[in-house]
Design an enzyme around this catalytic site. Structure first.
Site, PDB file in Angstrom:
ATOM      1  N   ASN A 139       0.808  -1.232   0.000  1.00 62.12           N
ATOM      2  CA  ASN A 139       0.000   0.000   0.000  1.00 62.12           C
ATOM      3  C   ASN A 139       0.836   1.275   0.000  1.00 62.12           C
ATOM      4  O   ASN A 139       0.496   2.230  -0.687  1.00 62.12           O
ATOM      5  CB  ASN A 139      -1.015  -0.016   1.142  1.00 62.12           C
ATOM      6  CG  ASN A 139      -0.388  -0.019   2.513  1.00 62.12           C
ATOM      7  OD1 ASN A 139       0.653  -0.641   2.720  1.00 62.12           O
ATOM      8  ND2 ASN A 139      -1.003   0.665   3.445  1.00 62.12           N
ATOM      9  N   GLU A 174       4.038  -4.922  12.438  1.00 60.33           N
ATOM     10  CA  GLU A 174       3.086  -3.803  12.242  1.00 60.33           C
ATOM     11  C   GLU A 174       1.964  -4.355  11.376  1.00 60.33           C
ATOM     12  O   GLU A 174       2.150  -4.554  10.170  1.00 60.33           O
ATOM     13  CB  GLU A 174       3.786  -2.635  11.521  1.00 60.33           C
ATOM     14  CG  GLU A 174       4.893  -1.975  12.317  1.00 60.33           C
ATOM     15  CD  GLU A 174       4.387  -1.190  13.519  1.00 60.33           C
ATOM     16  OE1 GLU A 174       3.178  -0.886  13.573  1.00 60.33           O
ATOM     17  OE2 GLU A 174       5.192  -0.912  14.407  1.00 60.33           O
ATOM     18  N   SER A 193      -0.406  -8.020   6.829  1.00 58.65           N
ATOM     19  CA  SER A 193      -1.690  -8.439   7.405  1.00 58.65           C
ATOM     20  C   SER A 193      -1.486  -9.254   8.681  1.00 58.65           C
ATOM     21  O   SER A 193      -0.391  -9.788   8.919  1.00 58.65           O
ATOM     22  CB  SER A 193      -2.446  -9.274   6.373  1.00 58.65           C
ATOM     23  OG  SER A 193      -1.689 -10.440   6.096  1.00 58.65           O
ATOM     24  N   GLU A 240       7.137   1.963  15.758  1.00 57.62           N
ATOM     25  CA  GLU A 240       8.065   2.682  14.887  1.00 57.62           C
ATOM     26  C   GLU A 240       8.021   4.157  15.293  1.00 57.62           C
ATOM     27  O   GLU A 240       7.109   4.589  16.000  1.00 57.62           O
ATOM     28  CB  GLU A 240       7.671   2.493  13.421  1.00 57.62           C
ATOM     29  CG  GLU A 240       7.648   1.009  13.058  1.00 57.62           C
ATOM     30  CD  GLU A 240       7.594   0.710  11.562  1.00 57.62           C
ATOM     31  OE1 GLU A 240       8.656   0.572  10.948  1.00 57.62           O
ATOM     32  OE2 GLU A 240       6.480   0.593  11.042  1.00 57.62           O
ATOM     33  N   CYS A 286      -3.300   1.226   6.480  1.00 60.87           N
ATOM     34  CA  CYS A 286      -3.505   0.373   7.661  1.00 60.87           C
ATOM     35  C   CYS A 286      -4.217   1.114   8.776  1.00 60.87           C
ATOM     36  O   CYS A 286      -5.015   0.538   9.500  1.00 60.87           O
ATOM     37  CB  CYS A 286      -2.170  -0.139   8.157  1.00 60.87           C
ATOM     38  SG  CYS A 286      -1.040   1.204   8.560  1.00 60.87           S
TER      39      CYS A 286
HETATM   40  P1  NAD Z   1       0.489  -9.389   3.380  1.00 59.44           P
HETATM   41  O1  NAD Z   1       0.564  -9.817   4.801  1.00 59.44           O
HETATM   42  O2  NAD Z   1      -0.249 -10.238   2.432  1.00 59.44           O
HETATM   43  O3  NAD Z   1       1.984  -9.248   2.765  1.00 59.44           O
HETATM   44  C1  NAD Z   1       2.936  -8.398   3.333  1.00 59.44           C
HETATM   45  C2  NAD Z   1       4.318  -8.850   2.893  1.00 59.44           C
HETATM   46  O4  NAD Z   1       4.605 -10.123   3.470  1.00 59.44           O
HETATM   47  C3  NAD Z   1       4.497  -9.014   1.389  1.00 59.44           C
HETATM   48  O5  NAD Z   1       5.764  -8.509   1.014  1.00 59.44           O
HETATM   49  C4  NAD Z   1       4.439 -10.527   1.214  1.00 59.44           C
HETATM   50  O6  NAD Z   1       5.127 -10.999   0.075  1.00 59.44           O
HETATM   51  C5  NAD Z   1       5.120 -10.994   2.476  1.00 59.44           C
HETATM   52  N1  NAD Z   1       4.823 -12.380   2.891  1.00 59.44           N
HETATM   53  C6  NAD Z   1       3.755 -13.137   2.550  1.00 59.44           C
HETATM   54  N2  NAD Z   1       3.838 -14.355   3.170  1.00 59.44           N
HETATM   55  C7  NAD Z   1       4.971 -14.344   3.902  1.00 59.44           C
HETATM   56  C8  NAD Z   1       5.609 -15.286   4.778  1.00 59.44           C
HETATM   57  N3  NAD Z   1       5.082 -16.486   5.021  1.00 59.44           N
HETATM   58  N4  NAD Z   1       6.778 -14.937   5.376  1.00 59.44           N
HETATM   59  C9  NAD Z   1       7.313 -13.724   5.173  1.00 59.44           C
HETATM   60  N5  NAD Z   1       6.775 -12.785   4.348  1.00 59.44           N
HETATM   61  C10 NAD Z   1       5.603 -13.089   3.734  1.00 59.44           C
HETATM   62  O7  NAD Z   1      -0.070  -7.899   3.401  1.00 59.44           O
HETATM   63  P2  NAD Z   1      -0.431  -6.973   2.143  1.00 59.44           P
HETATM   64  O8  NAD Z   1      -1.671  -7.495   1.510  1.00 59.44           O
HETATM   65  O9  NAD Z   1       0.778  -6.754   1.311  1.00 59.44           O
HETATM   66  O10 NAD Z   1      -0.740  -5.584   2.877  1.00 59.44           O
HETATM   67  C11 NAD Z   1      -1.967  -5.240   3.417  1.00 59.44           C
HETATM   68  C12 NAD Z   1      -1.954  -5.473   4.931  1.00 59.44           C
HETATM   69  O11 NAD Z   1      -0.892  -4.738   5.533  1.00 59.44           O
HETATM   70  C13 NAD Z   1      -3.213  -4.945   5.589  1.00 59.44           C
HETATM   71  O12 NAD Z   1      -3.653  -5.901   6.544  1.00 59.44           O
HETATM   72  C14 NAD Z   1      -2.760  -3.669   6.294  1.00 59.44           C
HETATM   73  O13 NAD Z   1      -3.526  -3.301   7.411  1.00 59.44           O
HETATM   74  C15 NAD Z   1      -1.357  -4.034   6.675  1.00 59.44           C
HETATM   75  N6  NAD Z   1      -0.541  -2.835   6.899  1.00 59.44           N
HETATM   76  C16 NAD Z   1      -0.153  -2.519   8.178  1.00 59.44           C
HETATM   77  C17 NAD Z   1       0.590  -1.353   8.413  1.00 59.44           C
HETATM   78  C18 NAD Z   1       1.034  -0.944   9.790  1.00 59.44           C
HETATM   79  O14 NAD Z   1       1.903  -0.084   9.910  1.00 59.44           O
HETATM   80  N7  NAD Z   1       0.485  -1.512  10.855  1.00 59.44           N
HETATM   81  C19 NAD Z   1       0.948  -0.539   7.327  1.00 59.44           C
HETATM   82  C20 NAD Z   1       0.541  -0.899   6.042  1.00 59.44           C
HETATM   83  C21 NAD Z   1      -0.197  -2.051   5.833  1.00 59.44           C
END
Ligand code: NAD
Length: 495
Positions: free
Chosen positions: A170, A268, A246, A476, A302
């Site tokens: 995002n 996060e 996520s 952070e 997020c």
């Molecule tokens: P996601 O969890 O699907 O993927 C995030 C990252 O993790 C990607 O780079 C993905 O390739 C990697 N990944 C996937 N499986 C993995 C594994 N088994 N081991 C290690 N890495 C792995 O999330 P997304 O769809 O890219 O992003 C959206 C989510 O991120 C939403 O839930 C949102 O709320 C969250 N988010 C949180 C914050 C925060 O600061 N709290 C900020 C931005 C987004």
């Protein structure tokens, strides 16, 4: 309505044969696996990147270990200066970076410029200031002397080592910069794994980091899917993972990190954030607040609010006025400077949002506005307003991460607090009222890492950010990040 012209250097960058960024330059993969990057505004493939494999991970970790050895011994002021130069280079290449980001993520160009470049540079400069201000303490040991001997002690803050930064799609640049800056000022090296959907901007930034004077191996970028992140966490040569994404992936990351010999982990994660409007808030302020909280970047933030609580006496006028405002939004191409609302970032996410529209209907929620995919090429869904029946409805419990505002009325403030806290996560929340005394009395009762009053979503590098409950572990920004990127060593001496 017309798109801005892409800069020639953007066209040339997209056409490149992208390698992995290891040891200060692009290297080809050890395998032939690739991933396509798709522009969500058009559905067209704009670039191809490598899907890194085990041999690439080995190479990147070896390089990062070497980089760590050198960087951890570099004077703090030099480390800070590299970050300052990188901030300058982001600004000098502002339009190029913003265009690459918009092409890969569908983020409207104004947001790419303002957040992915300008804000990222602002964060870099903030962190650069910390480089020279991280220190331990001197301590007086507490036990009495047994035979006239004396004791003294001090603590050292030492960099944790090689960090793995895993980033979502995002805000692929800004979030990567938060991790990069935290690692570099504390003397760590970092390997960043961008999202498979948005890997491009960071590859360009890695080149700029070298131009800023960052030694080879201190920043490596490995593109690829989740297995690359997993492989990096499980590698014995990495010391910490800083993950943003996520909740389910965060839990898998946390498990993998613990299983890999207690690799340090900060998480996060997502949430189901609330925005609550007290009775004194004027209608127009409420509508502006809901748009700020729920619809910026099509809700793909997020910290954005997805649960909206409005007093029963005002909920219908608020939802009607909101629907009217949404109907006037300029929806279009993210490369058109007049566009206010663009596509979501990828096809799977669009399909997931369509699933939420179907669920809302199946659970007899009232769709006040929107609730459909849009009949145009690319990944567009309508900005949507839903009135739920119960706090346990799916649209009030599951994170949609999209432009969907779901409402529920409340009758009194005790009930409101209970509704706000009725969620597994606790990333952010906002309270809207002119009665600041009341707001300050309610803030301690809200279970969230950040509570905003009369604002929502604005992150500032001086203010710690992170989640309570299932929204994560660690913080952070501010000085809170120092704890997570350093180990505290105690030194005690007898004399
Ligand atoms: P996601 O969890 O699907 O993927 C995030 C990252 O993790 C990607 O780079 C993905 O390739 C990697 N990944 C996937 N499986 C993995 C594994 N088994 N081991 C290690 N890495 C792995 O999330 P997304 O769809 O890219 O992003 C959206 C989510 O991120 C939403 O839930 C949102 O709320 C969250 N988010 C949180 C914050 C925060 O600061 N709290 C900020 C931005 C987004």
């Amino acid at each position: 309505m017309s798109d801005i012209a892409l800069l020639p250097q953007v066209e040339a960058f997209l056409r490149r044969d992208h390698g992995l960024f290891i040891d200060g330059h692009y290297v080809p993969s050890q395998s032939s696996q690739t991933l396509e990057v798709i522009n969500p505004a058009t559905g067209k493939v704009i670039a191809t990147v490598i899907d890194a494999q085990a041999a690439d991970i080995e190479l990147a970790v070896a390089s990062a270990r070497h980089g760590f050895k050198q960087w951890s011994q570099t004077a703090p002021a030099v480390r800070g200066n590299v970050l300052l130069k990188l901030a300058d280079l982001l600004e000098q290449n502002r339009e190029e970076l913003a265009q690459i980001e918009t092409c890969q993520s569908g983020k409207i160009i104004q947001i790419s410029r303002a957040f992915e470049v300008d804000q990222a540079a602002h964060f870099l400069r903030y962190y650069a200031g910390w480089a020279t201000k991280i220190s331990g303490q001197t301590l007086t040991p507490s036990l009495p002397s047994f035979a006239g001997e004396r004791y003294t002690a001090f603590t050292l803050r030492e960099p944790v080592g090689v960090v793995v930064g895993i980033v979502p799609w995002n805000f692929s640049t800004m979030i990567a910069i938060w991790k990069l800056a935290s690692a570099l000022v504390t003397g760590c090296s970092i390997i960043i794994k961008p999202s498979e959907f948005t890997p491009l901007t960071l590859l360009r930034i890695a080149e700029l980091a070298v131009q800023a004077g960052l030694p080879a191996g201190v920043l490596n970028v490995l593109t690829g899917g989740g297995q690359v992140g997993k492989g990096l966490i499980e590698h014995p040569g990495t010391d910490k993972v800083s993950f943003t994404g996520s909740v389910p992936t965060g839990i898998a990351v946390g498990r993998a990190a613990m299983g890999a010999g207690l690799t340090r982990a900060t998480l996060e994660l997502g949430g189901k954030n609330a925005a609550a409007f007290l009775r004194d808030v004027p209608l127009e302020t409420a509508v502006n607040g809901i748009i700020e909280a729920g619809f910026l970047h099509s809700g793909q933030i997020c910290a954005a609010a997805e649960r909206f609580f409005v007093h029963r006496s005002q909920i219908n006028p608020v939802m009607e006025a909101l629907a009217q405002r949404l109907s006037a939004l300029n929806i279009g191409s993210p490369l058109d400077e007049r566009t206010e609302f663009g596509p979501v970032t990828h096809r799977q996410h669009q399909a997931k949002l369509e699933g939420f529209f179907a669920t809302a209907r199946a659970e007899n929620n009232t769709i006040i506005y929107g609730g459909q995919p849009m009949d145009r090429p690319g990944c567009y869904v309508e900005p949507t307003v839903i009135l739920a029946n119960s706090i346990n409805d799916t649209l009030l419990t599951e994170e949609t991460f999209g432009p969907i505002a779901t409402f529920l009325p409340y009758d009194d403030e005790d009930e409101l607090l209970a509704l706000m806290n009725h969620t597994a996560g606790g990333l952010s929340a906002s309270l809207w009222t002119n009665d600041l005394g009341k707001a300050l009395r309610m803030v301690p009762a809200i279970n969230a890492g950040t509570v905003w009053v009369n604002m929502h979503t604005l992150l500032d590098p001086a203010v710690p950010f992170g989640g309570n409950k299932s929204s994560g572990i660690g913080r952070e920004f501010g000085n809170a990040f120092i704890e997570d990127y350093t180990e505290l060593k105690s030194v005690m001496m007898r004399y």
